[in-house]
Design an enzyme around this catalytic site. Structure first.
Site, PDB file in Angstrom:
ATOM      1  N   ARG A  35       0.821  -1.217   0.000  1.00  0.00           N
ATOM      2  CA  ARG A  35       0.000   0.000   0.000  1.00  0.00           C
ATOM      3  C   ARG A  35       0.852   1.262   0.000  1.00  0.00           C
ATOM      4  NH1 ARG A  35      -4.898  -2.264   3.826  1.00  0.00           N
ATOM      5  NH2 ARG A  35      -6.215  -2.868   2.068  1.00  0.00           N
ATOM      6  N   LYS A 200     -14.289 -13.851   5.194  1.00  0.00           N
ATOM      7  CA  LYS A 200     -15.384 -12.927   5.528  1.00  0.00           C
ATOM      8  C   LYS A 200     -16.633 -13.336   4.765  1.00  0.00           C
ATOM      9  CE  LYS A 200     -12.335  -8.993   6.270  1.00  0.00           C
ATOM     10  NZ  LYS A 200     -11.805  -7.841   5.525  1.00  0.00           N
ATOM     11  N   GLY A 353      -7.528  -7.540   0.344  1.00  0.00           N
ATOM     12  CA  GLY A 353      -6.231  -7.327   0.968  1.00  0.00           C
ATOM     13  C   GLY A 353      -5.439  -8.606   1.137  1.00  0.00           C
ATOM     14  N   GLY A 377     -12.741  -4.135   0.784  1.00  0.00           N
ATOM     15  CA  GLY A 377     -14.151  -3.770   0.909  1.00  0.00           C
ATOM     16  C   GLY A 377     -14.609  -2.890  -0.240  1.00  0.00           C
TER      17      GLY A 377
HETATM   18  P1  ADP Z   1      -9.548 -10.836   1.325  1.00  0.00           P
HETATM   19  O1  ADP Z   1      -8.809  -9.945   2.302  1.00  0.00           O
HETATM   20  O2  ADP Z   1      -8.715 -11.230   0.159  1.00  0.00           O
HETATM   21  O3  ADP Z   1     -10.863 -10.235   0.932  1.00  0.00           O
HETATM   22  P2  ADP Z   1     -10.648 -12.387   3.492  1.00  0.00           P
HETATM   23  O4  ADP Z   1     -10.242 -11.315   4.432  1.00  0.00           O
HETATM   24  O5  ADP Z   1     -12.096 -12.626   3.298  1.00  0.00           O
HETATM   25  O6  ADP Z   1      -9.919 -12.189   2.086  1.00  0.00           O
HETATM   26  O7  ADP Z   1     -10.077 -13.782   3.979  1.00  0.00           O
HETATM   27  C1  ADP Z   1      -8.692 -14.055   4.049  1.00  0.00           C
HETATM   28  C2  ADP Z   1      -8.446 -15.157   5.018  1.00  0.00           C
HETATM   29  O8  ADP Z   1      -9.276 -16.268   4.733  1.00  0.00           O
HETATM   30  C3  ADP Z   1      -7.039 -15.685   4.976  1.00  0.00           C
HETATM   31  O9  ADP Z   1      -6.348 -15.248   6.125  1.00  0.00           O
HETATM   32  C4  ADP Z   1      -7.218 -17.216   4.967  1.00  0.00           C
HETATM   33  O10 ADP Z   1      -6.400 -17.866   5.900  1.00  0.00           O
HETATM   34  C5  ADP Z   1      -8.671 -17.380   5.327  1.00  0.00           C
HETATM   35  N1  ADP Z   1      -9.281 -18.634   4.829  1.00  0.00           N
HETATM   36  C6  ADP Z   1      -9.299 -19.100   3.578  1.00  0.00           C
HETATM   37  N2  ADP Z   1      -9.892 -20.305   3.519  1.00  0.00           N
HETATM   38  C7  ADP Z   1     -10.256 -20.615   4.779  1.00  0.00           C
HETATM   39  C8  ADP Z   1     -10.875 -21.746   5.385  1.00  0.00           C
HETATM   40  N3  ADP Z   1     -11.237 -22.793   4.667  1.00  0.00           N
HETATM   41  N4  ADP Z   1     -11.081 -21.698   6.722  1.00  0.00           N
HETATM   42  C9  ADP Z   1     -10.699 -20.654   7.448  1.00  0.00           C
HETATM   43  N5  ADP Z   1     -10.095 -19.567   6.946  1.00  0.00           N
HETATM   44  C10 ADP Z   1      -9.864 -19.547   5.627  1.00  0.00           C
HETATM   45 MG    MG Z   2      -9.023  -9.635   4.386  1.00  0.00          MG
END
Ligand code: ADP
Ligand code: MG
Length: 396
Positions: A35, A200, A353, A377
């Site tokens: 960033r 999320k 992120g 987001g």
């Molecule tokens: P982004 O920031 O790319 O939008 P999120 O914040 O929604 O993604 O989620 C990222 C997290 O999701 C990562 O830290 C990863 O470890 C977790 N994750 C991915 N698959 C699983 C799973 N099956 N169970 C628990 N956590 C998970």
């Molecule tokens: Mg995230």
């Protein structure tokens, strides 16, 4: 949307720039400076135009009061290295130190204000409180440039209210983000494939509703998978599950079928005996997750299938890691998706992120993607088709 050119001659002007410098820290060490690097082009453009630049940003959630562990000092130091010139960090946001720092600032120089979230008015729901802070901030400068794409979906003083008080424009990062994400969402070249994952879950389920009318294929991985598997009547062991969303997911599956959108679920899952890097693990069919086990990644057959679904796509949007990529044993699905996007000739966008961090951390070349978004987001809300306050306020 107004861009920097619309601000006219900036020689000798003081320009307040809202950047997104919300970097992950380990103590005072920045563990991913993506960033900060992304904030450089706009700042450099303004310096080259003869302006003095005042950067404002937030870090973490200090809760409206100064807390040293949320100081922007590490970000200021890194920005200084990247720009090759000093970045003076004020001790406060709109107090004596900020006033003195800005007063001493010459054209071509850069200052940074302390964490905007040290002031509770930044995120206040009361318009008058935010406006009061925005007025104090506006007093420091002649123009405002909005370049923190990660916060443009927020109606906050340093993002939204300030733009009403000064001549305002989007910085090059915001301009770029909006252009790339719009290309993926308005009249995308087809096949248009969206890959969703991450943890999320409830945040992202909303995106699905909107995408069902737009995307040709939806590949579901990450923690979201288990709510889908549960909706199909399978047990998911101790995996992440949002029970209150099962009914909604059933609805999505039905709508998808009726509208000819392909929802691709993983045929196998990498399950673990515990949530740990060194846990015992194995791949099992998605409808046979054993009791007591946790699904931490899509399985190897799913990785292959997802790659094939991405290979012929002309537009690919990916948001959310396929598994817990932070643990080597559960990074396989995320690696496969990243590689398939790099290998495809489609227009490829990474949003989120953690997804962007995964790309860097797993050693992929960022240039292999058409666009890596700095805003989680915000990029999701654009994909959902929402109006983002921090963008709407920059319209002509
Ligand atoms: P982004 O920031 O790319 O939008 P999120 O914040 O929604 O993604 O989620 C990222 C997290 O999701 C990562 O830290 C990863 O470890 C977790 N994750 C991915 N698959 C699983 C799973 N099956 N169970 C628990 N956590 C998970
Ligand atoms: Mg995230």
């Amino acid at each position: 949307m107004k861009t920097i050119n619309s601000l006219g001659d900036l020689t000798g002007k003081k320009v307040l720039v809202r950047s997104d410098l919300n970097v992950p820290l380990d103590g005072t060490t920045i563990t991913d400076d993506g960033r900060v690097r992304a904030s450089v082009p706009t700042i450099q453009t303004l310096l080259d135009a003869g302006a003095a630049v005042i950067v404002m940003a937030h870090l973490g959630r200090p809760g409206g009061e100064p807390k040293p562990e949320y100081s922007l000092a590490p970000a200021a130091a890194r920005l200084s290295e990247l720009l090759g010139q000093p970045v003076t960090l004020a001790d406060d946001l709109v107090g004596e130190s900020a006033a003195a720092t800005v007063a001493a600032l010459e054209p071509g120089q850069v200052a940074m204000l302390e964490n905007v979230r040290y002031d509770a008015r930044e995120t206040s729901k009361v318009d008058a409180e935010r406006e009061e802070l925005a007025t104090a901030l506006a007093g420091l400068a002649d123009a405002f440039v909005s370049d923190g794409f990660g916060v443009v979906h927020r109606k906050q003083a340093s993002v939204y209210d300030i733009a009403k008080q000064l001549p305002a424009a989007a910085g090059t990062l915001v301009e770029n983000e909006v252009e790339s994400l719009s290309r993926a969402t308005t009249n995308p070249e087809r096949p248009y494939v969206v890959v969703l994952g991450g943890s999320k879950v409830s945040d992202k389920l909303g995106v699905i509703a909107n995408l069902l009318g737009k995307a040709d294929r939806l590949l579901i991985g990450g923690g979201m998978v288990f709510t889908f598997l549960a909706a199909k009547g399978h047990s998911v062991g101790k995996s992440l599950l949002e029970e209150d969303q099962i009914e909604a997911v059933k609805g999505y599956l039905k709508t998808a079928e009726e509208s000819g959108v392909e929802i691709v679920l993983p045929e196998d899952i990498e399950v673990a005996s515990a949530f740990a890097a060194d846990a015992e693990h194995k791949s099992v069919p998605a409808d046979q997750i054993p009791d007591g086990w946790i699904g931490l990644d899509i399985g190897p057959r799913a990785s292959e299938a997802f790659s094939a679904k991405i290979a012929d796509a002309k537009t690919i949007v990916w948001n959310g890691p396929m598994g817990v990529f932070e643990f080597e044993a559960f990074a396989g699905g995320t690696k496969a998706v990243a590689q398939a996007m790099i290998d495809s000739d489609g227009f490829s966008v990474v949003g989120g992120g953690d997804s962007a961090a995964a790309v860097r951390r797993l050693g992929f070349d960022e240039d292999g993607f058409s666009h890596i978004s700095t805003g989680g987001g915000a990029s999701l809300e654009l994909l959902e088709g929402k109006v983002l306050p921090g963008l709407a306020v920059l319209e002509d």
